[in-house]
Design a protein around this motif. Structure first.
Motif: not given
Ligand code: HSE
Length: 323
Positions: A240, A242-244, A270-272, A276
Protein backbone atom coordinates in the motif's frame (compact mmCIF):
# COMPACT_ATOMS: atom_id res chain seq x y z
CA UNK A 1 -44.52 -27.46 -28.54
CA UNK A 2 -41.21 -29.32 -28.76
CA UNK A 3 -39.70 -30.26 -25.38
CA UNK A 4 -35.98 -30.34 -24.50
CA UNK A 5 -35.37 -32.81 -21.68
CA UNK A 6 -32.42 -32.35 -19.35
CA UNK A 7 -30.79 -34.76 -16.90
CA UNK A 8 -29.10 -33.07 -13.93
CA UNK A 9 -26.19 -34.65 -12.06
CA UNK A 10 -26.04 -33.13 -8.58
CA UNK A 11 -28.55 -31.00 -6.66
CA UNK A 12 -26.19 -29.21 -4.27
CA UNK A 13 -25.83 -25.42 -4.10
CA UNK A 14 -25.13 -24.88 -7.80
CA UNK A 15 -27.61 -27.56 -8.92
CA UNK A 16 -30.30 -25.91 -6.81
CA UNK A 17 -29.36 -22.49 -8.22
CA UNK A 18 -29.57 -23.81 -11.78
CA UNK A 19 -32.96 -25.43 -11.11
CA UNK A 20 -34.12 -22.10 -9.66
CA UNK A 21 -32.87 -20.10 -12.68
CA UNK A 22 -34.99 -22.31 -14.93
CA UNK A 23 -38.05 -21.91 -12.67
CA UNK A 24 -37.57 -18.11 -12.26
CA UNK A 25 -36.93 -17.33 -15.93
CA UNK A 26 -38.87 -20.13 -17.62
CA UNK A 27 -40.69 -17.72 -19.97
CA UNK A 28 -37.45 -16.08 -21.18
CA UNK A 29 -35.60 -19.39 -21.44
CA UNK A 30 -38.36 -21.18 -23.35
CA UNK A 31 -38.90 -18.20 -25.68
CA UNK A 32 -35.19 -18.24 -26.47
CA UNK A 33 -35.17 -22.02 -26.92
CA UNK A 34 -38.34 -22.09 -28.99
CA UNK A 35 -39.20 -25.17 -26.94
CA UNK A 36 -40.30 -26.27 -23.51
CA UNK A 37 -37.21 -26.87 -21.35
CA UNK A 38 -37.47 -29.28 -18.43
CA UNK A 39 -35.12 -30.94 -15.97
CA UNK A 40 -36.72 -34.38 -15.97
CA UNK A 41 -34.26 -36.53 -14.00
CA UNK A 42 -31.87 -35.65 -11.18
CA UNK A 43 -29.04 -37.82 -9.87
CA UNK A 44 -28.75 -36.99 -6.17
CA UNK A 45 -28.27 -39.08 -3.03
CA UNK A 46 -29.42 -36.45 -0.53
CA UNK A 47 -33.07 -36.19 -1.54
CA UNK A 48 -34.29 -34.83 1.79
CA UNK A 49 -31.77 -32.01 2.18
CA UNK A 50 -33.47 -28.67 2.84
CA UNK A 51 -33.72 -26.64 -0.38
CA UNK A 52 -35.67 -23.51 -1.29
CA UNK A 53 -37.14 -25.17 -4.38
CA UNK A 54 -39.88 -27.77 -4.78
CA UNK A 55 -38.63 -30.79 -6.68
CA UNK A 56 -41.05 -33.66 -7.34
CA UNK A 57 -39.57 -36.81 -5.72
CA UNK A 58 -40.15 -38.86 -8.87
CA UNK A 59 -37.43 -36.83 -10.64
CA UNK A 60 -34.70 -38.28 -8.40
CA UNK A 61 -32.68 -41.25 -9.66
CA UNK A 62 -29.84 -43.11 -7.97
CA UNK A 63 -28.25 -44.68 -11.06
CA UNK A 64 -26.63 -42.33 -13.62
CA UNK A 65 -27.46 -44.89 -16.34
CA UNK A 66 -31.13 -43.92 -15.88
CA UNK A 67 -30.07 -40.59 -17.41
CA UNK A 68 -27.39 -41.69 -19.92
CA UNK A 69 -29.53 -44.51 -21.39
CA UNK A 70 -32.71 -42.42 -21.62
CA UNK A 71 -33.20 -41.71 -25.35
CA UNK A 72 -35.49 -38.77 -24.53
CA UNK A 73 -32.79 -36.83 -22.66
CA UNK A 74 -30.93 -34.41 -24.95
CA UNK A 75 -28.67 -32.55 -22.51
CA UNK A 76 -26.89 -33.54 -19.29
CA UNK A 77 -25.90 -30.84 -16.78
CA UNK A 78 -23.06 -31.99 -14.50
CA UNK A 79 -22.83 -30.12 -11.18
CA UNK A 80 -21.32 -32.77 -8.91
CA UNK A 81 -17.98 -30.97 -8.51
CA UNK A 82 -14.57 -32.63 -8.04
CA UNK A 83 -12.52 -34.56 -10.57
CA UNK A 84 -14.06 -38.01 -10.05
CA UNK A 85 -16.59 -39.49 -10.50
CA UNK A 86 -17.58 -36.31 -12.38
CA UNK A 87 -15.06 -36.72 -15.25
CA UNK A 88 -16.14 -40.31 -15.87
CA UNK A 89 -19.81 -39.34 -15.79
CA UNK A 90 -19.27 -36.44 -18.21
CA UNK A 91 -17.41 -38.81 -20.54
CA UNK A 92 -20.16 -41.45 -20.31
CA UNK A 93 -22.83 -38.85 -21.05
CA UNK A 94 -20.90 -37.56 -24.08
CA UNK A 95 -20.27 -41.09 -25.38
CA UNK A 96 -24.02 -41.78 -24.94
CA UNK A 97 -24.67 -38.96 -27.42
CA UNK A 98 -25.80 -36.36 -24.86
CA UNK A 99 -24.60 -32.74 -24.98
CA UNK A 100 -23.02 -31.84 -21.64
CA UNK A 101 -22.95 -28.54 -19.74
CA UNK A 102 -20.78 -28.34 -16.64
CA UNK A 103 -19.54 -25.77 -14.11
CA UNK A 104 -16.87 -28.20 -12.91
CA UNK A 105 -13.47 -26.53 -13.37
CA UNK A 106 -11.58 -29.33 -11.58
CA UNK A 107 -12.96 -32.02 -13.91
CA UNK A 108 -12.59 -29.99 -17.13
CA UNK A 109 -9.03 -28.90 -16.27
CA UNK A 110 -7.84 -32.36 -15.14
CA UNK A 111 -9.52 -34.34 -17.93
CA UNK A 112 -9.46 -31.76 -20.76
CA UNK A 113 -8.30 -33.90 -23.72
CA UNK A 114 -10.24 -36.97 -22.61
CA UNK A 115 -13.48 -34.98 -22.46
CA UNK A 116 -12.87 -33.06 -25.69
CA UNK A 117 -12.21 -36.35 -27.51
CA UNK A 118 -15.36 -37.90 -26.06
CA UNK A 119 -17.42 -34.91 -27.25
CA UNK A 120 -15.92 -35.15 -30.73
CA UNK A 121 -16.41 -38.89 -30.94
CA UNK A 122 -19.99 -38.59 -29.61
CA UNK A 123 -20.75 -35.81 -32.15
CA UNK A 124 -22.01 -33.63 -29.29
CA UNK A 125 -21.07 -30.41 -27.48
CA UNK A 126 -19.30 -30.00 -24.16
CA UNK A 127 -19.80 -26.47 -22.80
CA UNK A 128 -18.32 -25.12 -19.56
CA UNK A 129 -18.81 -21.33 -19.44
CA UNK A 130 -19.64 -21.46 -15.71
CA UNK A 131 -16.33 -23.15 -14.86
CA UNK A 132 -14.31 -19.89 -15.03
CA UNK A 133 -15.64 -16.69 -13.50
CA UNK A 134 -19.07 -18.10 -12.55
CA UNK A 135 -21.64 -15.76 -14.09
CA UNK A 136 -19.09 -13.75 -16.13
CA UNK A 137 -19.43 -14.61 -19.85
CA UNK A 138 -15.70 -14.85 -20.50
CA UNK A 139 -15.12 -18.22 -22.21
CA UNK A 140 -17.87 -17.74 -24.79
CA UNK A 141 -16.48 -14.27 -25.56
CA UNK A 142 -12.89 -15.54 -25.91
CA UNK A 143 -13.90 -18.42 -28.18
CA UNK A 144 -16.60 -16.49 -30.05
CA UNK A 145 -16.53 -12.80 -30.84
CA UNK A 146 -12.82 -12.44 -29.90
CA UNK A 147 -11.70 -15.45 -31.97
CA UNK A 148 -10.00 -13.20 -34.57
CA UNK A 149 -7.38 -12.24 -31.97
CA UNK A 150 -4.04 -13.67 -31.08
CA UNK A 151 -4.06 -13.44 -27.30
CA UNK A 152 -0.86 -12.20 -25.67
CA UNK A 153 -1.69 -12.18 -22.00
CA UNK A 154 -4.28 -12.99 -19.37
CA UNK A 155 -4.38 -11.80 -15.76
CA UNK A 156 -7.29 -13.21 -13.81
CA UNK A 157 -8.77 -12.73 -10.37
CA UNK A 158 -10.64 -16.00 -10.68
CA UNK A 159 -11.13 -17.04 -7.07
CA UNK A 160 -13.69 -15.17 -5.02
CA UNK A 161 -12.68 -16.59 -1.63
CA UNK A 162 -9.09 -15.39 -1.83
CA UNK A 163 -10.08 -12.02 -3.28
CA UNK A 164 -12.52 -11.56 -0.39
CA UNK A 165 -9.80 -12.41 2.16
CA UNK A 166 -7.10 -10.20 0.59
CA UNK A 167 -9.56 -7.34 0.11
CA UNK A 168 -10.65 -7.48 3.74
CA UNK A 169 -7.03 -7.74 4.96
CA UNK A 170 -6.33 -4.61 2.88
CA UNK A 171 -9.36 -2.54 3.87
CA UNK A 172 -9.37 -3.47 7.57
CA UNK A 173 -5.68 -4.16 8.24
CA UNK A 174 -6.52 -7.57 9.73
CA UNK A 175 -4.32 -10.71 9.73
CA UNK A 176 -5.01 -13.62 7.37
CA UNK A 177 -6.24 -16.10 10.02
CA UNK A 178 -8.80 -13.67 11.46
CA UNK A 179 -10.21 -12.77 8.05
CA UNK A 180 -10.36 -16.45 7.02
CA UNK A 181 -12.41 -17.30 10.14
CA UNK A 182 -14.76 -14.38 9.45
CA UNK A 183 -15.12 -15.44 5.79
CA UNK A 184 -15.93 -19.02 6.88
CA UNK A 185 -18.52 -17.77 9.39
CA UNK A 186 -20.20 -15.67 6.67
CA UNK A 187 -20.15 -18.52 4.13
CA UNK A 188 -17.64 -16.83 1.78
CA UNK A 189 -15.02 -19.52 2.46
CA UNK A 190 -15.48 -23.30 2.64
CA UNK A 191 -15.02 -25.17 5.94
CA UNK A 192 -12.00 -26.74 4.17
CA UNK A 193 -10.62 -23.75 2.24
CA UNK A 194 -7.47 -25.54 0.96
CA UNK A 195 -8.33 -25.54 -2.76
CA UNK A 196 -9.07 -21.82 -2.65
CA UNK A 197 -6.36 -20.45 -0.35
CA UNK A 198 -3.60 -22.63 -1.84
CA UNK A 199 -4.41 -21.41 -5.37
CA UNK A 200 -5.52 -24.85 -6.66
CA UNK A 201 -8.95 -23.59 -7.78
CA UNK A 202 -7.32 -20.65 -9.61
CA UNK A 203 -4.86 -23.06 -11.31
CA UNK A 204 -7.81 -25.15 -12.58
CA UNK A 205 -9.33 -22.03 -14.09
CA UNK A 206 -6.01 -20.87 -15.58
CA UNK A 207 -5.56 -24.29 -17.21
CA UNK A 208 -8.93 -23.84 -18.94
CA UNK A 209 -8.20 -20.25 -19.98
CA UNK A 210 -4.83 -21.24 -21.45
CA UNK A 211 -6.30 -24.16 -23.40
CA UNK A 212 -8.88 -21.85 -24.98
CA UNK A 213 -6.79 -18.68 -25.42
CA UNK A 214 -3.41 -20.12 -26.41
CA UNK A 215 -4.44 -23.60 -27.58
CA UNK A 216 -1.89 -24.70 -24.97
CA UNK A 217 -3.18 -27.18 -22.42
CA UNK A 218 -1.27 -27.56 -19.16
CA UNK A 219 -2.49 -29.89 -16.41
CA UNK A 220 -3.24 -27.77 -13.28
CA UNK A 221 -0.69 -29.78 -11.30
CA UNK A 222 2.00 -28.53 -13.71
CA UNK A 223 1.13 -24.86 -13.21
CA UNK A 224 3.48 -23.24 -10.66
CA UNK A 225 1.04 -22.28 -7.91
CA UNK A 226 1.35 -20.33 -4.69
CA UNK A 227 -1.64 -19.39 -2.57
CA UNK A 228 -2.25 -16.61 -0.08
CA UNK A 229 -1.61 -18.36 3.25
CA UNK A 230 1.74 -16.65 3.81
CA UNK A 231 0.57 -13.10 3.05
CA UNK A 232 0.89 -10.95 6.16
CA UNK A 233 -0.67 -7.66 7.15
CA UNK A 234 2.80 -6.10 6.82
CA UNK A 235 3.13 -7.37 3.19
CA UNK A 236 -0.15 -5.62 2.45
CA UNK A 237 0.92 -2.45 4.24
CA UNK A 238 4.27 -2.45 2.41
CA UNK A 239 2.45 -2.75 -0.94
CA UNK A 240 0.00 0.00 0.00
CA UNK A 241 2.90 2.38 0.77
CA UNK A 242 3.98 1.88 -2.86
CA UNK A 243 0.42 2.42 -4.23
CA UNK A 244 0.02 -1.30 -4.87
CA UNK A 245 -2.52 -3.96 -3.85
CA UNK A 246 -1.83 -7.67 -3.40
CA UNK A 247 -4.14 -9.90 -5.46
CA UNK A 248 -4.06 -13.63 -6.22
CA UNK A 249 -3.47 -13.61 -9.97
CA UNK A 250 -3.80 -16.41 -12.51
CA UNK A 251 -1.30 -15.26 -15.12
CA UNK A 252 -0.26 -16.50 -18.56
CA UNK A 253 1.66 -14.71 -21.28
CA UNK A 254 2.85 -15.53 -24.78
CA UNK A 255 6.56 -14.68 -24.88
CA UNK A 256 8.41 -13.33 -27.93
CA UNK A 257 9.86 -16.77 -28.73
CA UNK A 258 6.31 -18.21 -28.79
CA UNK A 259 6.55 -20.06 -25.47
CA UNK A 260 3.86 -19.54 -22.86
CA UNK A 261 4.81 -18.44 -19.34
CA UNK A 262 2.25 -19.21 -16.64
CA UNK A 263 1.74 -19.23 -12.89
CA UNK A 264 -0.70 -18.57 -10.08
CA UNK A 265 0.61 -16.46 -7.22
CA UNK A 266 -0.08 -13.36 -5.16
CA UNK A 267 1.08 -10.36 -7.22
CA UNK A 268 1.32 -6.66 -6.57
CA UNK A 269 -0.99 -4.65 -8.79
CA UNK A 270 -0.57 -0.89 -9.15
CA UNK A 271 -3.66 0.83 -7.75
CA UNK A 272 -4.50 2.45 -11.11
CA UNK A 273 -4.83 -0.95 -12.89
CA UNK A 274 -8.47 -2.01 -13.52
CA UNK A 275 -7.85 -5.23 -11.55
CA UNK A 276 -7.18 -3.17 -8.41
CA UNK A 277 -10.86 -2.16 -8.42
CA UNK A 278 -12.03 -5.76 -8.04
CA UNK A 279 -13.22 -6.03 -4.44
CA UNK A 280 -14.83 -8.57 -2.13
CA UNK A 281 -15.69 -11.93 -3.73
CA UNK A 282 -15.90 -10.52 -7.27
CA UNK A 283 -13.87 -11.95 -10.15
CA UNK A 284 -12.31 -10.31 -13.20
CA UNK A 285 -10.38 -11.57 -16.21
CA UNK A 286 -8.12 -9.03 -17.94
CA UNK A 287 -7.03 -10.10 -21.42
CA UNK A 288 -4.79 -8.60 -24.08
CA UNK A 289 -5.74 -9.41 -27.66
CA UNK A 290 -3.45 -8.31 -30.48
CA UNK A 291 -6.24 -6.59 -32.42
CA UNK A 292 -8.92 -5.79 -29.87
CA UNK A 293 -6.48 -4.42 -27.27
CA UNK A 294 -7.14 -4.75 -23.54
CA UNK A 295 -10.43 -5.98 -22.15
CA UNK A 296 -11.63 -6.76 -18.65
CA UNK A 297 -14.53 -9.07 -17.88
CA UNK A 298 -15.90 -8.39 -14.40
CA UNK A 299 -18.72 -9.71 -12.25
CA UNK A 300 -19.91 -12.35 -9.78
CA UNK A 301 -17.52 -15.30 -10.05
CA UNK A 302 -19.50 -17.73 -7.95
CA UNK A 303 -22.85 -18.31 -6.26
CA UNK A 304 -25.85 -20.43 -7.20
CA UNK A 305 -27.74 -17.92 -9.35
CA UNK A 306 -24.79 -16.35 -11.27
CA UNK A 307 -23.38 -19.82 -11.93
CA UNK A 308 -26.86 -21.10 -12.82
CA UNK A 309 -27.18 -18.17 -15.25
CA UNK A 310 -24.04 -19.33 -17.11
CA UNK A 311 -25.15 -22.98 -17.04
CA UNK A 312 -28.56 -22.20 -18.52
CA UNK A 313 -26.89 -19.88 -21.05
CA UNK A 314 -24.83 -22.85 -22.26
CA UNK A 315 -27.98 -25.00 -22.41
CA UNK A 316 -29.59 -22.36 -24.63
CA UNK A 317 -26.49 -22.14 -26.86
CA UNK A 318 -26.78 -25.88 -27.46
CA UNK A 319 -30.53 -25.78 -28.12
CA UNK A 320 -30.20 -22.81 -30.48
CA UNK A 321 -27.30 -24.40 -32.38
CA UNK A 322 -29.42 -27.51 -33.04
CA UNK A 323 -32.47 -25.59 -34.31
N1 HSE B 1 -14.49 -21.57 -4.45
C1 HSE B 1 -14.64 -20.80 -5.67
C2 HSE B 1 -14.29 -19.33 -5.39
C3 HSE B 1 -16.04 -20.96 -6.19
O1 HSE B 1 -14.11 -18.96 -4.23
O2 HSE B 1 -14.19 -18.56 -6.33
C4 HSE B 1 -16.22 -20.57 -7.63
O3 HSE B 1 -15.50 -21.37 -8.52
Amino acid sequence: MKEIKIGLLGLGNIGTGTYKVLEMNRDEIEASAGAAVNIVKILEKDIDRERDIDVPREKFVSDPQDIFADPEIDIVIELLGGIEPASTMIEQALRSGKHVVTANKAAVAASYHRLMEAAEEGGVQLRFEASVGGGIPVLTALTGCLRANKFNRVLGIVNGTTNYILDKMTSEGLPYEEVLKDAQAKGFAEADPTADVEGIDAANKLSILMALMFDHYVHPKDIPTKGITEITASDIEDARAKNQLIKLIAYAERMEDGTIKYEVRPMRIIDTHPLSGVHREYNAVFVEGNVVGNLMFYGPGAGPLPTGSAVMGDVLEIIRSQA
